[in-house]
Structure formats: C-alpha cells, structure tokens
Design a protein around this motif. Sequence first.
Motif, short mmCIF file in Angstrom:
data_model
loop_
_atom_site.label_atom_id
_atom_site.label_comp_id
_atom_site.label_asym_id
_atom_site.label_seq_id
_atom_site.Cartn_x
_atom_site.Cartn_y
_atom_site.Cartn_z
N ALA A 182 -45.77 57.33 -48.26
CA ALA A 182 -44.97 57.67 -49.41
C ALA A 182 -44.26 56.57 -50.03
O ALA A 182 -44.83 56.31 -51.23
N VAL A 187 -43.26 58.45 -53.94
CA VAL A 187 -41.96 59.82 -53.46
C VAL A 187 -41.59 59.91 -52.30
O VAL A 187 -42.36 58.54 -51.49
N GLN A 189 -40.53 60.22 -47.91
CA GLN A 189 -41.54 60.45 -46.91
C GLN A 189 -41.09 62.29 -47.32
O GLN A 189 -41.04 63.10 -46.15
N ASN A 191 -40.25 65.01 -48.42
CA ASN A 191 -40.34 65.41 -49.12
C ASN A 191 -42.53 65.68 -48.86
O ASN A 191 -42.63 66.92 -49.75
N LEU A 192 -43.14 65.07 -47.86
CA LEU A 192 -44.15 65.56 -47.57
C LEU A 192 -45.07 66.04 -46.11
O LEU A 192 -43.81 65.57 -45.47
N LYS A 209 -49.68 67.24 -49.04
CA LYS A 209 -48.95 67.86 -50.01
C LYS A 209 -47.22 67.48 -50.34
O LYS A 209 -46.81 66.89 -48.91
N ASP A 210 -46.83 67.52 -51.20
CA ASP A 210 -45.34 68.22 -51.26
C ASP A 210 -44.69 69.10 -50.66
O ASP A 210 -45.47 69.85 -50.55
N TYR A 216 -51.16 65.71 -52.94
CA TYR A 216 -51.47 64.00 -52.87
C TYR A 216 -52.82 63.36 -52.37
O TYR A 216 -52.41 62.45 -52.38
#
Length: 443
Positions: A182, A187, A189, A191-192, A209-210, A216
């Motif tokens: 992340a 981004v 974490q 949201n991953l 992915k998110d 990603y």
Amino acid sequence: MRSSNIITITGAGSARTPALVGSLVKYKDRFPLKKIIFYDIDNERTSKMEDYIRLVLKTYCSETEVVFTTDPDIAYENTDFVFCQMRAGKNEMRSLDEKIPLKYGLVGQETCGPGGFAYGMRSLGAMIEMVNQVRKHSKDTWILNYTNPAAIVALGLDKVFPDDKRILNLCDQPYSLMRSFAKILGVEQKNLRATYFGLNHFGWFTGLKDINGKDYFEQLRTYLRDHDFRPYNAEQRSKSWLDTYLRVNKYMKFFDEYIPTTYLQYYFFPDEIVAESNPNYTRADEARDSREKEVWEICSKAVNAKSIDDVEIITNSVFGDLMVELAESIAYDLHSEFILMSRNNDIITNFSRDAIVEVAGTVGKDGAHPYVYGEIKPFYKGLMEAQHAYELLTVEAFLEKDYVKALQALTLNRTVINPEKAKAVLDDLMEHNKDYWYLEKKN
C-alpha cells in the motif's frame, strides 16, 4: 453500541504484549472490552510490564477490568476470545533453534528449517495442552492463535481437534506485506484486496486490486523488478530484516510471475543466508538487544507513575492490529477480508485436501470462509507438496514420537536436503529439547 467482550491473552509475558495493548486501545470503540485477562506461566516477564499495561488501560480504557494470572482456570473460565502468542522455551530456546543449525551449515531461523522444526515440536505440546484447558471451560470460546511456527501448529491442531471450528490460526506476514504494498502504491491498505495462495511462510501473491476493481498487480510487480523492496517501516528494521525484503527482488530475477512472501528466501537461497549469518549472534540476540530492550525500558518508566504523560505508548503493531481486526470481524459478523489459514478441502483444487493452506477469504461469526483458488501450476505445486510433506511428517513425528519420521521431515526440507546433515542436526536438537519432546527409533 457494540456489545463488550472478554479476552484472554495467553503468553502475556511476550514483549509483543504492550504493542497488542496499544492495538486494543486503538480499536476500543470498534472492539469494546469488558475484561482483559493477562495469562502466562512465567510471572517474571509479565511483572515487568504489568505497571505499564495497567496505567495505559486505566488511562484509555477505564471501563475495562484488568486481571493478571498464572492460573489457567482463572484465565479460561469465562472468556470470549483467547489471543494466543506462546513461545515454549522462551528466547533461550529460540537462540538454540537459530544457532544449532548454523553449526552444520544450515539455515538458523526460528520458524523455517531445523530451528522451525524444533520450535514446532515444542509449540505443538504447549498448544494442545492450551486447547484442552480452554475447552474444559467452554466449547464456544474462540482461540485466535498467533503461536509459531503457525504452519506446523495449525496442521497439528487440525489433526488433534479436527471438529473444533473455533480455532483460527493467523500470521501477520501477508498483512504486513500488504501494508508495504500500500505504501509503495500510495493507496490505503484497507482498500486493497489480494489474490494469494500457499502454505504459511511459503506463499505467493498472484493478484492485487482495490475495492473498486482497479488492478495494481502489474504496477507492483514492475516496481519490485526495478526497485529495492523496503518494508513500510524500514527505518525501524535491522539490516538482517532489510536484507530479507531485498531477497524478494532477487527471487523475482528468476521467477517474476508472482510476488513471493519474504520467508521463501530461506528455501531458495539457504547457502547465501548461512554464509551471511553470525553463529554467535542471531536474530534472537538482535531481538533481545533491540526490540525487547526498548519495550522493557518503556515499561520501566511506568513503575509507580501516577500519569501517562511521561510514558511512551507502544502502538502501530501489525500483529496486534490483525489480531483485533480478526476478533472484531468474528464478534460482529463483519465478514472482513483477510489472508487466512484453513484446511484445504479443494480450495486449491489440485492439492492435498488435508493440508492447511493460506488463501484470501472472509471471517464472520461462524469462522473462516476461504475463497476457492482453483488449480496451481506444477512448479508451485511441487514446492508446496514437499513442504506439506515436511509439515505433516513433523506433526506425525511429534504425535507418534517417531525418530525416523522426524529425520524424513528434515531431509525433505529445502533448507536441509542432505540426510547426513539432517541426522546430525536432529540429534543435536533432540538433546537440547529433551525437556520438551523426545523421539524413539521404532521398528
């Protein structure tokens, strides 16, 4: 308003406990606590941090009852969750786990190779005893086990307690790697979401992915091919840990299809790691002289303190956050997503059904719900079959006290391979672990 919980921390003498308390404070609104029981058979270590823990909890969680005990009946008679982080044999045995293999030119690591084998044999006995003590009081208490080596412990507990659905074994390594990913990607974490398969300390990320579906993985894979991999908290890590992350880069020079977990370094580059190791000063010594020393110094400032103002609060614990988030997801049926361990049962469709695999999934009030991964490719299947056979033979060696199965296990392990070395290190480990486990040469 969420209902409050009672938790027991088993192995409360661990130097990790103050950081776990920091996580409990951090999540107190999401996971409110009526009572925390700190249980350890070694009161000497627990007493070093009791004043600190009481002061922190009095300041930030004044509604929470705090109990310290060495009595398992008090620890387990009325608790919703057991957070288990035992180290059978304490750091003295960890030091031997790391140093004895190095005498024979073998990897000296606490969870992998011969050291992990010896530690696993000690942990199995302690964990089986703990589960029986908990179940004497309640069949409904959740046991969240962080005791290492998690792969061997999880498989052993599944063999001994095959119908107990309230034992969950966890490891913070994938969670920690996700935190590092992340940071690299910029981004959050939370949201991953990862696609992942393997055995504990022996796995691969195959997708990332998110929550909106943005992929990603290729960006991350490219980054790790072209840049040094550094953990999210690199400034707090020792050189040996930083080298561990750099070997992800080295692995990916050969096999860049997936992103490996850091522990695979011990299985792919054992000779290099042995050559770099100091047989007289290993990570057990590093931990004693750095992290543990720092924890004891912080805790000592709380002795007779009337206020928290002059005491540093130990926070940002990856393992503590994971432990609390997992308990929260169970307690309130959130079905939050984790990378978790589970009996395979065709989660990986072309792999041993009785293996304890590590994959992504969700957790709710009735336990783990791993996602089906499907087939894995021959290269990874071959690696995992040998590692699972090592884990299975280790568990069987412990349960049956069988010397030959132990020798077979170590010979299968990629960090050993040579049966002469396997026998030499096994005999040495047996001698030093005779107070914890023994083996017999059976006909």
